[in-house]
Design a protein around this motif. Structure first.
Motif, PDB file in Angstrom:
ATOM      1  N   MET A   1      37.817  86.330  15.717  1.00  0.00           N
ATOM      2  CA  MET A   1      36.935  85.163  15.662  1.00  0.00           C
ATOM      3  C   MET A   1      37.174  84.988  14.002  1.00  0.00           C
ATOM      4  O   MET A   1      36.948  83.691  13.665  1.00  0.00           O
ATOM      5  N   LYS A   2      37.117  85.930  13.054  1.00  0.00           N
ATOM      6  CA  LYS A   2      37.188  85.838  11.587  1.00  0.00           C
ATOM      7  C   LYS A   2      38.514  85.338  11.042  1.00  0.00           C
ATOM      8  O   LYS A   2      38.424  84.429  10.091  1.00  0.00           O
ATOM      9  N   ARG A   3      39.628  85.596  12.132  1.00  0.00           N
ATOM     10  CA  ARG A   3      40.727  84.966  11.701  1.00  0.00           C
ATOM     11  C   ARG A   3      40.910  83.550  11.981  1.00  0.00           C
ATOM     12  O   ARG A   3      41.325  82.761  11.538  1.00  0.00           O
ATOM     13  N   ARG A   4      40.226  83.168  12.949  1.00  0.00           N
ATOM     14  CA  ARG A   4      40.275  81.532  13.556  1.00  0.00           C
ATOM     15  C   ARG A   4      39.277  80.666  12.423  1.00  0.00           C
ATOM     16  O   ARG A   4      39.654  79.623  11.923  1.00  0.00           O
ATOM     17  N   TYR A   5      38.445  81.373  11.901  1.00  0.00           N
ATOM     18  CA  TYR A   5      37.566  80.956  10.944  1.00  0.00           C
ATOM     19  C   TYR A   5      38.289  80.717   9.883  1.00  0.00           C
ATOM     20  O   TYR A   5      38.271  79.534   9.155  1.00  0.00           O
ATOM     21  N   ALA A   6      38.958  81.794   9.349  1.00  0.00           N
ATOM     22  CA  ALA A   6      39.840  81.909   8.074  1.00  0.00           C
ATOM     23  C   ALA A   6      40.812  80.506   8.164  1.00  0.00           C
ATOM     24  O   ALA A   6      41.021  79.878   7.229  1.00  0.00           O
ATOM     25  N   ALA A   7      41.531  80.696   9.471  1.00  0.00           N
ATOM     26  CA  ALA A   7      42.579  79.420   9.525  1.00  0.00           C
ATOM     27  C   ALA A   7      42.105  78.178   9.690  1.00  0.00           C
ATOM     28  O   ALA A   7      42.811  77.463   8.731  1.00  0.00           O
ATOM     29  N   ALA A   8      40.879  77.965  10.108  1.00  0.00           N
ATOM     30  CA  ALA A   8      40.413  76.642  10.009  1.00  0.00           C
ATOM     31  C   ALA A   8      39.782  76.168   8.651  1.00  0.00           C
ATOM     32  O   ALA A   8      40.115  75.088   8.298  1.00  0.00           O
ATOM     33  N   ILE A   9      39.222  76.951   7.931  1.00  0.00           N
ATOM     34  CA  ILE A   9      39.045  76.791   6.430  1.00  0.00           C
ATOM     35  C   ILE A   9      40.169  76.369   5.555  1.00  0.00           C
ATOM     36  O   ILE A   9      40.303  75.431   4.988  1.00  0.00           O
ATOM     37  N   ALA A  10      41.275  77.186   5.871  1.00  0.00           N
ATOM     38  CA  ALA A  10      42.605  77.041   5.030  1.00  0.00           C
ATOM     39  C   ALA A  10      43.127  75.597   5.411  1.00  0.00           C
ATOM     40  O   ALA A  10      43.845  74.981   4.601  1.00  0.00           O
ATOM     41  N   ALA A  11      43.039  75.319   6.498  1.00  0.00           N
ATOM     42  CA  ALA A  11      43.670  74.024   7.283  1.00  0.00           C
ATOM     43  C   ALA A  11      42.916  72.755   6.761  1.00  0.00           C
ATOM     44  O   ALA A  11      43.285  71.758   6.092  1.00  0.00           O
ATOM     45  N   LEU A  12      41.571  73.112   6.404  1.00  0.00           N
ATOM     46  CA  LEU A  12      40.957  72.093   5.884  1.00  0.00           C
ATOM     47  C   LEU A  12      41.184  71.738   4.424  1.00  0.00           C
ATOM     48  O   LEU A  12      40.901  70.913   3.712  1.00  0.00           O
ATOM     49  N   MET A  13      41.258  72.975   3.601  1.00  0.00           N
ATOM     50  CA  MET A  13      41.581  72.819   2.232  1.00  0.00           C
ATOM     51  C   MET A  13      43.115  72.439   1.994  1.00  0.00           C
ATOM     52  O   MET A  13      42.912  71.689   0.774  1.00  0.00           O
ATOM     53  N   LEU A  14      44.010  72.607   2.894  1.00  0.00           N
ATOM     54  CA  LEU A  14      45.422  72.329   2.826  1.00  0.00           C
ATOM     55  C   LEU A  14      45.567  70.522   2.973  1.00  0.00           C
ATOM     56  O   LEU A  14      46.475  69.923   2.372  1.00  0.00           O
ATOM     57  N   LEU A  15      44.679  70.322   3.774  1.00  0.00           N
ATOM     58  CA  LEU A  15      44.738  68.709   4.067  1.00  0.00           C
ATOM     59  C   LEU A  15      44.620  67.789   3.074  1.00  0.00           C
ATOM     60  O   LEU A  15      45.688  66.780   2.934  1.00  0.00           O
ATOM     61  N   PRO A  16      43.649  67.747   1.991  1.00  0.00           N
ATOM     62  CA  PRO A  16      43.588  67.127   0.905  1.00  0.00           C
ATOM     63  C   PRO A  16      44.548  67.097   0.205  1.00  0.00           C
ATOM     64  O   PRO A  16      45.251  66.271  -0.582  1.00  0.00           O
ATOM     65  N   ALA A  17      44.953  68.369  -0.071  1.00  0.00           N
ATOM     66  CA  ALA A  17      46.182  68.932  -1.182  1.00  0.00           C
ATOM     67  C   ALA A  17      47.524  68.075  -0.519  1.00  0.00           C
ATOM     68  O   ALA A  17      48.138  67.328  -1.545  1.00  0.00           O
ATOM     69  N   SER A  18      47.592  68.097   0.742  1.00  0.00           N
ATOM     70  CA  SER A  18      48.867  67.295   1.209  1.00  0.00           C
ATOM     71  C   SER A  18      49.230  66.076   0.904  1.00  0.00           C
ATOM     72  O   SER A  18      50.011  65.405   0.626  1.00  0.00           O
ATOM     73  N   GLN A  19      47.791  65.389   0.922  1.00  0.00           N
ATOM     74  CA  GLN A  19      47.771  63.880   0.508  1.00  0.00           C
ATOM     75  C   GLN A  19      47.852  63.663  -1.053  1.00  0.00           C
ATOM     76  O   GLN A  19      48.362  62.740  -1.321  1.00  0.00           O
TER      77      GLN A  19
END
Length: 133
Positions: A1-19
């Motif tokens: 569960m901690k891994r899914r939570y960490a992956a979701a946070i990382a994805a949310l942080m990378l989304l604006p950076a990619s734009q």
């Protein structure tokens, strides 16, 4: 569960950076002097074949000299003084570092097109029209 939570946070942080990294590439070609002259040419000179060169500074030696439309020629003597012949008024000016340019001879010719300095610092000038030395 901690891994899914960490992956979701990382994805949310990378989304604006990619734009933020997204840019559009543009390409244009300058084929001649008229292409450069449509832009801002402050501080540069555009030659007739389209070269862009560093232009004269506004605080040049001849800034503010009356009736100096063109400088046709330059010569330097052994003491480092620079003589320049002008057009439209046929005048010869002398400039030394640390001082302003001063008129040394109003020749009466239309243009001074050549200057030479001999070993004794005598200045010779060629005027036009007529080829008077």
């Amino acid at each position: 569960m901690k891994r899914r939570y960490a992956a979701a946070i990382a994805a949310l942080m990378l989304l604006p950076a990619s734009q933020a990294l997204a840019v559009k590439t543009s390409l244009w070609t300058q084929d001649g002097a008229e292409d450069f002259l449509t832009g801002d040419v402050t501080g540069v000179t555009v030659t007739s074949d389209g070269q862009v060169l560093l232009g004269a500074a506004w605080d040049s030696v001849v800034t503010g000299l009356p009736d100096v439309a063109q400088i046709w020629c330059l010569a330097r003597d052994s003491k480092g003084r620079v003589y320049f012949g002008t057009g439209d008024q046929g005048r010869i000016y002398r400039w030394s570092q640390g001082s302003k340019a001063q008129l040394v001879w109003d020749t009466g010719a239309s243009e001074i097109v050549s200057l030479a300095v001999d070993a004794n610092d005598n200045v010779y000038a060629g005027g036009s029209p007529g080829g008077v030395v």
